[in-house]
Enzyme design. Sequence first.
Site, PDB file in Angstrom:
ATOM      1  N   HIS A 268       0.853  -1.187   0.000  1.00 50.75           N
ATOM      2  CA  HIS A 268       0.000   0.000   0.000  1.00 50.75           C
ATOM      3  C   HIS A 268       0.887   1.235   0.000  1.00 50.75           C
ATOM      4  O   HIS A 268       1.149   1.837   1.045  1.00 50.75           O
ATOM      5  CB  HIS A 268      -0.911  -0.007   1.224  1.00 50.75           C
TER       6      HIS A 268
ATOM      7  N   GLU B 106      -2.670  -1.725  -3.121  1.00 51.68           N
ATOM      8  CA  GLU B 106      -3.735  -0.899  -2.564  1.00 51.68           C
ATOM      9  C   GLU B 106      -3.340   0.572  -2.635  1.00 51.68           C
ATOM     10  O   GLU B 106      -2.155   0.913  -2.584  1.00 51.68           O
ATOM     11  CB  GLU B 106      -3.966  -1.233  -1.087  1.00 51.68           C
TER      12      GLU B 106
ATOM     13  N   HIS C  35      -7.990  -5.379   7.558  1.00 49.23           N
ATOM     14  CA  HIS C  35      -7.745  -4.337   8.560  1.00 49.23           C
ATOM     15  C   HIS C  35      -8.007  -4.881   9.954  1.00 49.23           C
ATOM     16  O   HIS C  35      -9.137  -5.157  10.334  1.00 49.23           O
ATOM     17  CB  HIS C  35      -8.580  -3.073   8.332  1.00 49.23           C
TER      18      HIS C  35
END
Length: 237
Positions: free
Chosen positions: A43, A70, A190
């Site tokens: 990410h 991401e 998450h």
Amino acid sequence: MTKLSVNINKIATLRNSRGGDVPNVVQFARDVQGFGAEGITIHPRPDERHIRYQDAYDLKPEVYTEYNIEGNPIAKFIDMVLEVRPTQVTLVPDAVDAITSNAGWDTIKHKDFLVEVIQEFKSNGIRTSIFVDPDLHQIEGAKETGTDRIELYTEAYAHKFSRGNREAIKPYMECAGLANTLQLGINAGHDLSLENIQFFKENITGLLEVSIGHALIAESLYLGAENVIKMYLDKLK
């Protein structure tokens, strides 16, 4: 079996804290795949405070499982993804100064923007996923964008589960049911951990992939990365 994608951002954070190239993120990606992980997630953020954009290019020839990138689809991010061509791009509405992802897309408000970006990625053979809160309206909105998958934002589940609240799974079950009806693939991520992953997996029908970074790396400090990955794979069976 749900695929385990390991987010290696924290390895880059450790590397960047001292400069140089220790630990080496490419070698770590090779190792965790060798240990059984079925994907690598990164990410990159605009300030490159952990994963750098160059890392995305360096990792491409080394990820032989699934490669998931991401990020917020700003112009620089879009250009990089189109050049690297990962297996999957996951769109996350991060603010520039966000410490970590803290909300899913408003798929209704941002429909036109998401449709345009998703069409661009899909026309280049890249599978798309949208980071969403466990809200039925947002799942319906995601379907309208043309995305292949959604990624359920699981912080609320993880927080409540840690306090003994098993009812926290219900909104995710409802959203998964709707996503399956709409033929949207389901990912999740998450704050998922060894503590809460099995209960989540057992209750989410059609869960294709989980992306886990912070907890997995923290757990590996005590138990070792190879052991931890095998423990996750066992819980995801």
